[in-house]
Design an enzyme around this catalytic site. Sequence first.
Site, PDB file in Angstrom:
ATOM      1  N   LEU B  59     -40.153  36.403 -74.119  1.00 45.67           N
ATOM      2  CA  LEU B  59     -39.020  36.550 -73.204  1.00 45.67           C
ATOM      3  C   LEU B  59     -37.869  36.985 -74.091  1.00 45.67           C
ATOM      4  CD1 LEU B  59     -38.471  35.886 -70.183  1.00 45.67           C
ATOM      5  CD2 LEU B  59     -37.468  33.775 -70.978  1.00 45.67           C
ATOM      6  N   ASP B  60     -37.277  38.160 -73.845  1.00 45.43           N
ATOM      7  CA  ASP B  60     -36.304  38.614 -74.832  1.00 45.43           C
ATOM      8  C   ASP B  60     -34.927  38.009 -74.590  1.00 45.43           C
ATOM      9  OD1 ASP B  60     -35.273  39.997 -72.729  1.00 45.43           O
ATOM     10  OD2 ASP B  60     -35.855  41.972 -73.443  1.00 45.43           O
ATOM     11  N   VAL B  61     -33.995  38.343 -75.484  1.00 48.03           N
ATOM     12  CA  VAL B  61     -32.708  37.640 -75.541  1.00 48.03           C
ATOM     13  C   VAL B  61     -31.914  37.795 -74.249  1.00 48.03           C
ATOM     14  CG1 VAL B  61     -30.550  37.549 -76.787  1.00 48.03           C
ATOM     15  CG2 VAL B  61     -32.661  37.936 -78.008  1.00 48.03           C
ATOM     16  N   ALA B  63     -32.954  38.210 -71.232  1.00 46.76           N
ATOM     17  CA  ALA B  63     -33.582  37.737 -69.998  1.00 46.76           C
ATOM     18  C   ALA B  63     -33.567  36.222 -69.968  1.00 46.76           C
ATOM     19  CB  ALA B  63     -35.011  38.245 -69.919  1.00 46.76           C
ATOM     20  N   GLN B 194     -39.888  42.828 -70.905  1.00 47.73           N
ATOM     21  CA  GLN B 194     -38.705  42.879 -70.042  1.00 47.73           C
ATOM     22  C   GLN B 194     -38.046  44.248 -70.133  1.00 47.73           C
ATOM     23  OE1 GLN B 194     -39.094  39.931 -72.051  1.00 47.73           O
ATOM     24  NE2 GLN B 194     -40.153  39.209 -70.233  1.00 47.73           N
TER      25      GLN B 194
END
Lengths: 421, 261
Positions: B59-61, B63, B194
């Site tokens: 899960l990237d920064v 999101a 994402q």
Amino acid sequence: QLREDEEAAPVFQYAGKAARRKDRVFVWGFSFSGALGVPSFVRPDAGWKKPRRIQPTPYRLETEEKISSAACGYGFTLLASNTRDITKVWGMGLNKDSQLGFQRARRDQTKGYEYVLEPSPIPLPLEKPQQTRVLQVSCGRAHSLVLTDREGVFTMGNNSYGQCGRKVVEDEIYSGSHVIHQLKEFDSRVVQVVCGQDHSLFRTKKGTVYACGWGADGQTGLGHFNITSVPTKLHGDIAGVNIIQVSSYGDSCLAVSDEGDVFGWGNSEYLQLASVAETTQVNVPRHLPFKIGKVKEAACGGTGNIVLTEEGNVFVWGYGILGKGPNLVETAVPEMIPPSLFGWSDFSPDIRVAHVRCGLSQFAALTNKGELFVWGKNLRGCLGTGRMEDQYFPWRVTVPGEVVDVVCGVDHMVSMVRSFT
Amino acid sequence: LNAAPGRAPRQQIRFLPAPAAGGGGAVELVAARVPVLADHPLVRGPRLRRLKIGAGHRLDVKASGVFVLGIGHGNKLLTDLYNCHLTKVYTVSGLFGKATDDFSDTGNLIEKTTFDHITREKLERILAVIQGANQKALLLYSNIDMKTQEAYELAVKGLIRPVAKSPPIITAVRCLQFALPEFQLEIHCLHETQQYLRKMVHEVGLELRSSAVCTHVRRVRDGVFTLRDALPRTRWNLQSIQEAIQNCQLKVETELEKTLG
């Protein structure tokens, strides 16, 4: 500072409020007969282009007018527009029997082209060319029919079995022939014309069906197995019934009445009519007592038939690749194709099939969301899936637009599509 | 965790010298149960110095949403969950009228366009096409021979799933809210990132002859874990973590059994 720069940036407009969706035509399948209407596939016009024998995915065809009706024959295509201009019908593909009319050759003005590679206008002998509109076109093996709104039906092409509705002339040479026959004597206005392989069917406004042409398989439905060269009314189980749709492509025919009943006649070698008749040829229309619900639309192919009921269910029967996996090869009783194969699911429960179409050994179904599903024998890439293998269950064809109508031929297909925005 | 009462120290039996029953300097060996010195807390030190924590799907920064972690022995379950190829559900919010270089609203502006010609109907048409194209990809990457009856049966039931690595596939899209210029989509997908979802929002904008950027990406569901099982920031303490692990254990086991057999 960034925010101010953003506010000051210019705004581009690609589509205004009155932007209309555009109508397009997509073709795919075997191209060497010229039926796709793209000359560079057959005779490349640039050095780097190579001849393309098969177009496996939908390819956009540029047309001058909006095409409202199309028909695929055996190696040729007819496109018709609803316009009042003088040019209303274009044809491309095989013209060895003048099924596209007389196409005057450029080099030798006395002869006609045998292969037409580009959509070329077909000159119709109309009395009032700037008032008549062409409603529908239909193509058979070597003949074509054009239906107009006030001047009857025009027929051209091969007449060796009387399928053009005129008397059979012995040893007539059909190649390069200028003959286009006009048919007007029906009990009421003709609203649908359908071509089988070597016979023609006409449906009138009153709900009666006329037929002419070859009858050796009983496909004319007139009670005999001879040739008929004048359109004659059909009786049998459809006498007095208001028929709302007729369909045929090979040697058998189907008709749908306004009450949702299905009638069939013609060839039954592939169990198409085995539920009512033991013989392999039925020459009188017979009612098919299927308990599948009220039928809305029917399409008849070479060896298999498909119907669409009012509830939106699709039923197939006959022989060949019917769409229920490789195990179902033939059946005399209609089998339903599960709606989940057409995109129906709990997530999108309002998808239903809106139209069904049939080619010689292929089937096509259109959903109400404008998606096209095809299945059947993939003869020379005619399914448009991008692969050369046969397709045993309904498969989506990616077309960049909402498919409004599709016509299936022997080895090619044509679709009328509206763009998304 | 270290403050919690630990195991009792091991006991051993030792023969300790003790003064004899009689008088004098005679020494006798008496059996006694004493704790092992090696188990003494001052000798041993804190029980846990490091915890092995593994992350599930990335899960990237920019999101937010459900993020699955495995602790200690739970890391072994993580690989099994990955091989199950279950779908993840995201709520993606977008904004029409802008196009940026990293497809989100914090990037450098590339272009601004008009968007008053966009209607909910047009958006839903585009989403239907995206779904259709991805359905085909699903069938292609699931490695079954299209000519078999088995393929037909699976297609009817809708149970076709990719078996191995595949490019991102979107199984379902739906428009939740539409209020120009903002809109919100619910996307069910597999093997995605994402940034891919943000790029998809940008492409949807292009198809509609305008442009769009993505404002929020929120993972709502990751396989069996929904928002309800997830712990918010205020509940990141030992007690709630232990409760959550216990609650999810049963679900994870049943899912693994069902899918991997």
